[in-house]
Design a protein around this motif. Structure first.
Motif, PDB file in Angstrom:
ATOM      1  N   ILE A   1      81.916  -3.789  39.030  1.00 42.72           N
ATOM      2  CA  ILE A   1      80.918  -2.717  39.639  1.00 42.72           C
ATOM      3  C   ILE A   1      80.685  -2.873  40.960  1.00 42.72           C
ATOM      4  O   ILE A   1      80.677  -2.124  41.998  1.00 42.72           O
ATOM      5  CB  ILE A   1      79.698  -2.474  38.816  1.00 42.72           C
ATOM      6  N   ARG A   2      80.303  -4.208  41.336  1.00 43.29           N
ATOM      7  CA  ARG A   2      80.071  -4.290  42.855  1.00 43.29           C
ATOM      8  C   ARG A   2      81.189  -4.476  43.804  1.00 43.29           C
ATOM      9  O   ARG A   2      81.284  -3.741  44.841  1.00 43.29           O
ATOM     10  CB  ARG A   2      79.519  -5.824  43.109  1.00 43.29           C
ATOM     11  N   ARG A   3      82.473  -4.576  43.302  1.00 45.71           N
ATOM     12  CA  ARG A   3      83.655  -4.265  43.953  1.00 45.71           C
ATOM     13  C   ARG A   3      84.032  -2.985  44.170  1.00 45.71           C
ATOM     14  O   ARG A   3      84.547  -2.525  45.180  1.00 45.71           O
ATOM     15  CB  ARG A   3      84.976  -4.958  43.206  1.00 45.71           C
ATOM     16  N   LEU A   4      83.731  -2.188  43.190  1.00 43.95           N
ATOM     17  CA  LEU A   4      84.033  -0.683  43.232  1.00 43.95           C
ATOM     18  C   LEU A   4      82.980   0.045  44.057  1.00 43.95           C
ATOM     19  O   LEU A   4      83.196   0.850  44.918  1.00 43.95           O
ATOM     20  CB  LEU A   4      84.075  -0.037  41.733  1.00 43.95           C
ATOM     21  N   GLU A   5      81.803  -0.478  44.017  1.00 45.46           N
ATOM     22  CA  GLU A   5      80.601  -0.025  44.990  1.00 45.46           C
ATOM     23  C   GLU A   5      80.989  -0.249  46.437  1.00 45.46           C
ATOM     24  O   GLU A   5      80.797   0.746  47.216  1.00 45.46           O
ATOM     25  CB  GLU A   5      79.253  -0.415  44.718  1.00 45.46           C
ATOM     26  N   SER A   6      81.552  -1.427  46.597  1.00 50.45           N
ATOM     27  CA  SER A   6      81.916  -1.741  48.289  1.00 50.45           C
ATOM     28  C   SER A   6      83.212  -1.106  48.634  1.00 50.45           C
ATOM     29  O   SER A   6      83.207  -0.928  49.735  1.00 50.45           O
ATOM     30  CB  SER A   6      82.179  -3.163  48.282  1.00 50.45           C
ATOM     31  N   ASP A   7      84.154  -0.589  47.743  1.00 55.60           N
ATOM     32  CA  ASP A   7      85.214   0.252  48.130  1.00 55.60           C
ATOM     33  C   ASP A   7      85.461   1.279  47.144  1.00 55.60           C
ATOM     34  O   ASP A   7      86.110   1.108  46.184  1.00 55.60           O
ATOM     35  CB  ASP A   7      86.487  -0.928  48.082  1.00 55.60           C
ATOM     36  N   PRO A   8      84.758   2.409  47.330  1.00 59.42           N
ATOM     37  CA  PRO A   8      85.022   3.624  46.531  1.00 59.42           C
ATOM     38  C   PRO A   8      86.463   3.896  46.268  1.00 59.42           C
ATOM     39  O   PRO A   8      86.722   4.937  45.199  1.00 59.42           O
ATOM     40  CB  PRO A   8      84.362   4.646  47.197  1.00 59.42           C
ATOM     41  N   SER A   9      87.278   3.689  46.949  1.00 58.49           N
ATOM     42  CA  SER A   9      88.916   4.244  46.814  1.00 58.49           C
ATOM     43  C   SER A   9      89.671   3.051  45.777  1.00 58.49           C
ATOM     44  O   SER A   9      90.771   3.184  45.433  1.00 58.49           O
ATOM     45  CB  SER A   9      89.594   4.330  48.107  1.00 58.49           C
ATOM     46  N   ALA A  10      89.135   1.814  45.508  1.00 54.19           N
ATOM     47  CA  ALA A  10      89.351   0.864  44.599  1.00 54.19           C
ATOM     48  C   ALA A  10      89.643   1.481  43.073  1.00 54.19           C
ATOM     49  O   ALA A  10      88.625   2.184  42.731  1.00 54.19           O
ATOM     50  CB  ALA A  10      88.527  -0.282  44.539  1.00 54.19           C
ATOM     51  N   LYS A  11      90.719   1.067  42.606  1.00 58.46           N
ATOM     52  CA  LYS A  11      90.942   1.389  41.188  1.00 58.46           C
ATOM     53  C   LYS A  11      90.235   0.035  40.424  1.00 58.46           C
ATOM     54  O   LYS A  11      90.398  -1.036  40.771  1.00 58.46           O
ATOM     55  CB  LYS A  11      92.242   1.484  40.900  1.00 58.46           C
ATOM     56  N   SER A  12      89.674   0.318  39.245  1.00 64.09           N
ATOM     57  CA  SER A  12      89.121  -0.671  38.385  1.00 64.09           C
ATOM     58  C   SER A  12      90.329  -1.388  37.623  1.00 64.09           C
ATOM     59  O   SER A  12      90.969  -0.814  37.088  1.00 64.09           O
ATOM     60  CB  SER A  12      88.003  -0.111  37.459  1.00 64.09           C
ATOM     61  N   THR A  13      89.854  -2.917  37.239  1.00 64.38           N
ATOM     62  CA  THR A  13      90.726  -3.547  36.471  1.00 64.38           C
ATOM     63  C   THR A  13      90.314  -3.404  35.151  1.00 64.38           C
ATOM     64  O   THR A  13      91.028  -4.108  34.307  1.00 64.38           O
ATOM     65  CB  THR A  13      91.024  -5.029  36.929  1.00 64.38           C
ATOM     66  N   LEU A  14      89.056  -3.034  34.678  1.00 62.07           N
ATOM     67  CA  LEU A  14      88.532  -2.852  33.585  1.00 62.07           C
ATOM     68  C   LEU A  14      88.633  -1.414  32.954  1.00 62.07           C
ATOM     69  O   LEU A  14      88.697  -0.279  33.920  1.00 62.07           O
ATOM     70  CB  LEU A  14      86.932  -3.048  33.479  1.00 62.07           C
ATOM     71  N   PRO A  15      88.582  -0.846  31.906  1.00 65.99           N
ATOM     72  CA  PRO A  15      88.483   0.562  31.474  1.00 65.99           C
ATOM     73  C   PRO A  15      87.009   1.021  31.728  1.00 65.99           C
ATOM     74  O   PRO A  15      86.179   1.410  30.801  1.00 65.99           O
ATOM     75  CB  PRO A  15      88.763   0.430  30.008  1.00 65.99           C
ATOM     76  N   LEU A  16      86.865   1.105  33.075  1.00 67.12           N
ATOM     77  CA  LEU A  16      85.368   1.226  33.653  1.00 67.12           C
ATOM     78  C   LEU A  16      85.588   2.736  34.540  1.00 67.12           C
ATOM     79  O   LEU A  16      86.224   2.844  35.352  1.00 67.12           O
ATOM     80  CB  LEU A  16      84.910   0.233  34.659  1.00 67.12           C
ATOM     81  N   ARG A  17      84.879   3.838  34.256  1.00 60.37           N
ATOM     82  CA  ARG A  17      84.852   4.927  34.819  1.00 60.37           C
ATOM     83  C   ARG A  17      83.568   5.290  35.800  1.00 60.37           C
ATOM     84  O   ARG A  17      82.612   5.344  34.994  1.00 60.37           O
ATOM     85  CB  ARG A  17      85.145   6.010  33.658  1.00 60.37           C
ATOM     86  N   ARG A  18      83.717   5.649  36.813  1.00 61.52           N
ATOM     87  CA  ARG A  18      82.587   6.314  37.414  1.00 61.52           C
ATOM     88  C   ARG A  18      82.233   7.825  37.004  1.00 61.52           C
ATOM     89  O   ARG A  18      83.049   8.588  36.710  1.00 61.52           O
ATOM     90  CB  ARG A  18      83.114   6.434  39.041  1.00 61.52           C
ATOM     91  N   VAL A  19      80.948   7.575  36.874  1.00 62.85           N
ATOM     92  CA  VAL A  19      80.315   8.966  36.167  1.00 62.85           C
ATOM     93  C   VAL A  19      78.852   9.212  36.782  1.00 62.85           C
ATOM     94  O   VAL A  19      78.504   8.383  37.558  1.00 62.85           O
ATOM     95  CB  VAL A  19      80.163   9.048  34.620  1.00 62.85           C
ATOM     96  N   TRP A  20      78.276  10.479  36.548  1.00 66.00           N
ATOM     97  CA  TRP A  20      76.993  10.613  37.214  1.00 66.00           C
ATOM     98  C   TRP A  20      76.148  10.682  36.114  1.00 66.00           C
ATOM     99  O   TRP A  20      76.248  11.277  34.871  1.00 66.00           O
ATOM    100  CB  TRP A  20      76.756  12.003  37.845  1.00 66.00           C
ATOM    101  N   TYR A  21      74.920   9.942  36.035  1.00 62.24           N
ATOM    102  CA  TYR A  21      73.819  10.033  35.174  1.00 62.24           C
ATOM    103  C   TYR A  21      72.512  10.149  35.518  1.00 62.24           C
ATOM    104  O   TYR A  21      72.195   9.322  36.353  1.00 62.24           O
ATOM    105  CB  TYR A  21      74.067   8.623  34.065  1.00 62.24           C
ATOM    106  N   LEU A  22      71.790  11.107  35.155  1.00 58.81           N
ATOM    107  CA  LEU A  22      70.320  11.288  35.828  1.00 58.81           C
ATOM    108  C   LEU A  22      70.313  11.293  37.299  1.00 58.81           C
ATOM    109  O   LEU A  22      69.674  10.739  38.043  1.00 58.81           O
ATOM    110  CB  LEU A  22      69.405  10.146  35.226  1.00 58.81           C
ATOM    111  N   GLY A  23      71.341  12.019  37.916  1.00 59.35           N
ATOM    112  CA  GLY A  23      71.564  12.397  39.197  1.00 59.35           C
ATOM    113  C   GLY A  23      72.096  11.068  39.945  1.00 59.35           C
ATOM    114  O   GLY A  23      72.080  11.055  41.406  1.00 59.35           O
TER     115      GLY A  23
END
Length: 118
Positions: free
Chosen positions: A51-73
């Motif tokens: 998650i820290r890696r994805l937060e630092s580079d929004p264009s990065a692809k996850s190596t886990l089955p991890l998906r960006r979503v919106w929750y409570l804004g």
């Protein structure tokens, strides 16, 4: 005689099943602190690092089955387990376990999510 052997065999299978369920209790201890229970197929440290890696580079692809979503804004991450009847855990952008909106035996999560994901 066969009936007795069958009865003891079924009893042994039942006890082994209960023992297997009880052994997962230690794995759930860290998740229970977040307000719900559930076993994760991935180590907590690995999830937080990803998650820290994805937060630092929004264009990065996850190596886990991890998906960006919106929750409570807010931005969050949904982790989908590789197999059956496990909760799909939702993590904050900081890597904190929030809830399990889906998955589990019923497919409806753990019931602790307060809102919908987008």
């Amino acid at each position: 005689m066969q009936y007795r052997a069958l009865r003891y065999g079924l009893a042994a299978v039942f006890i082994a099943t209960l023992a297997g369920c009880a052994s997962r209790h230690e794995d759930k201890a860290d998740v229970a602190d977040a307000g719900h229970t559930g076993f994760s197929a991935y180590a907590d440290e690995r999830i937080v690092q990803e998650i820290r890696r994805l937060e630092s580079d929004p264009s990065a692809k996850s190596t886990l089955p991890l998906r960006r979503v919106w929750y409570l804004g807010q931005r969050a991450y949904l982790l989908t387990p590789p197999c059956c009847d496990l909760f799909n855990h939702l993590y904050s952008a900081e890597g904190r376990l929030l809830c399990a909106p889906s998955g589990g035996l019923t497919g409806r999560g753990d019931g602790s999510c307060r809102g919908k994901m987008e």
